[in-house]
Motif scaffolding. Structure first.
Motif, mmCIF file in Angstrom:
data_model
loop_
_atom_site.group_PDB
_atom_site.id
_atom_site.type_symbol
_atom_site.label_atom_id
_atom_site.label_comp_id
_atom_site.label_asym_id
_atom_site.label_seq_id
_atom_site.Cartn_x
_atom_site.Cartn_y
_atom_site.Cartn_z
ATOM 1 N N TYR A 86 0.839 -1.201 0.000
ATOM 2 C CA TYR A 86 0.000 0.000 0.000
ATOM 3 C C TYR A 86 0.871 1.247 0.000
ATOM 4 N N ARG A 87 1.890 1.257 0.869
ATOM 5 C CA ARG A 87 2.782 2.418 0.935
ATOM 6 C C ARG A 87 3.510 2.628 -0.388
ATOM 7 N N GLY A 88 3.921 1.538 -1.033
ATOM 8 C CA GLY A 88 4.615 1.659 -2.309
ATOM 9 C C GLY A 88 3.728 2.245 -3.387
ATOM 10 N N ARG A 89 2.466 1.821 -3.411
ATOM 11 C CA ARG A 89 1.538 2.377 -4.394
ATOM 12 C C ARG A 89 1.283 3.849 -4.133
ATOM 13 N N ARG A 90 1.179 4.239 -2.854
ATOM 14 C CA ARG A 90 0.965 5.651 -2.521
ATOM 15 C C ARG A 90 2.179 6.484 -2.952
ATOM 16 N N HIS A 91 3.395 5.952 -2.742
ATOM 17 C CA HIS A 91 4.588 6.646 -3.207
ATOM 18 C C HIS A 91 4.546 6.808 -4.721
ATOM 19 N N ALA A 92 4.176 5.763 -5.437
ATOM 20 C CA ALA A 92 4.167 5.796 -6.897
ATOM 21 C C ALA A 92 3.162 6.813 -7.426
ATOM 22 N N MET A 93 2.025 6.964 -6.750
ATOM 23 C CA MET A 93 1.010 7.907 -7.204
ATOM 24 C C MET A 93 1.270 9.319 -6.715
ATOM 25 N N GLY A 94 2.234 9.485 -5.813
ATOM 26 C CA GLY A 94 2.524 10.816 -5.292
ATOM 27 C C GLY A 94 1.528 11.287 -4.265
ATOM 28 N N LEU A 95 0.864 10.356 -3.604
ATOM 29 C CA LEU A 95 -0.129 10.694 -2.588
ATOM 30 C C LEU A 95 0.486 10.566 -1.199
ATOM 31 N N PRO A 96 -0.181 11.108 -0.170
ATOM 32 C CA PRO A 96 0.343 10.967 1.182
ATOM 33 C C PRO A 96 0.456 9.500 1.575
ATOM 34 N N VAL A 97 1.536 9.157 2.256
ATOM 35 C CA VAL A 97 1.836 7.765 2.555
ATOM 36 C C VAL A 97 1.440 7.396 3.972
ATOM 37 N N ARG A 98 1.453 8.351 4.872
ATOM 38 C CA ARG A 98 1.302 8.027 6.292
ATOM 39 C C ARG A 98 -0.074 8.368 6.850
ATOM 40 N N GLY A 99 -1.104 8.206 6.052
ATOM 41 C CA GLY A 99 -2.462 8.350 6.573
ATOM 42 C C GLY A 99 -2.978 9.754 6.679
ATOM 43 N N GLN A 100 -2.369 10.700 5.969
ATOM 44 C CA GLN A 100 -2.866 12.066 6.043
ATOM 45 C C GLN A 100 -4.176 12.206 5.277
ATOM 46 N N ARG A 101 -4.867 13.288 5.556
ATOM 47 C CA ARG A 101 -6.155 13.547 4.925
ATOM 48 C C ARG A 101 -5.950 13.913 3.457
ATOM 49 N N THR A 102 -6.762 13.336 2.585
ATOM 50 C CA THR A 102 -6.634 13.643 1.151
ATOM 51 C C THR A 102 -7.864 14.328 0.579
ATOM 52 N N ARG A 103 -8.913 14.420 1.352
ATOM 53 C CA ARG A 103 -10.138 14.987 0.810
ATOM 54 C C ARG A 103 -9.981 16.471 0.494
ATOM 55 N N THR A 104 -9.301 17.204 1.372
ATOM 56 C CA THR A 104 -9.178 18.644 1.145
ATOM 57 C C THR A 104 -7.730 19.103 1.016
ATOM 58 N N GLN A 105 -6.852 18.601 1.836
ATOM 59 C CA GLN A 105 -5.513 19.185 1.904
ATOM 60 C C GLN A 105 -4.469 18.246 1.322
#
Length: 121
Positions: A86-105
């Motif tokens: 899961y962490r590797g996929r988040r890194h690849a997509m450039g999204l937050p890796v450690r459970g940060q909020r993605t809906r707004t910020q």
């Protein structure tokens, strides 16, 4: 000018600040190094005697800093990607890796991970 670990520092720089310029050395690690070699927190690089400079250089060669640390971190991220975690996929997509909020910020996380996304290809 004083050479520490191959980098030239002006003599009026603080030792603590000079050590913190290396990637992988933060305030606590620099404070620990200075305490180990009995260097005062407000000491300047020009005040250091040659044996202390050599001992600091020896200490820095034993640590994983600069390019070695960068390579180690990149290898860890690459390993996560290759395993498909899961962490590797988040890194690849450039999204937050450690459970940060993605809906707004999410803009800050996208800015910080931009370099990683560009190297994906």
């Amino acid at each position: 000018m004083v050479f520490i670990f191959g980098v030239n520092f002006p003599e009026q720089n603080l030792v603590k600040r000079s050590l913190e310029t290396f990637y992988g050395i933060g305030p606590q690690v620099s404070q620990r190094i200075m305490a180990r070699f009995h260097i005062h927190p407000t000491a300047k690089v020009g005040e250091l005697i040659q044996p202390k400079i050599l001992s600091i250089n020896a200490e820095l060669t034993n640590m994983k800093i600069e390019n070695d640390l960068r390579r180690h971190i990149q290898d860890n991220i690459k390993r996560l990607r290759d395993m498909g975690t899961y962490r590797g996929r988040r890194h690849a997509m450039g999204l937050p890796v450690r459970g940060q909020r993605t809906r707004t910020q999410i803009t800050t996380a996208r800015k910080l991970n931009r370099i990683e996304r560009d190297r994906r290809g």
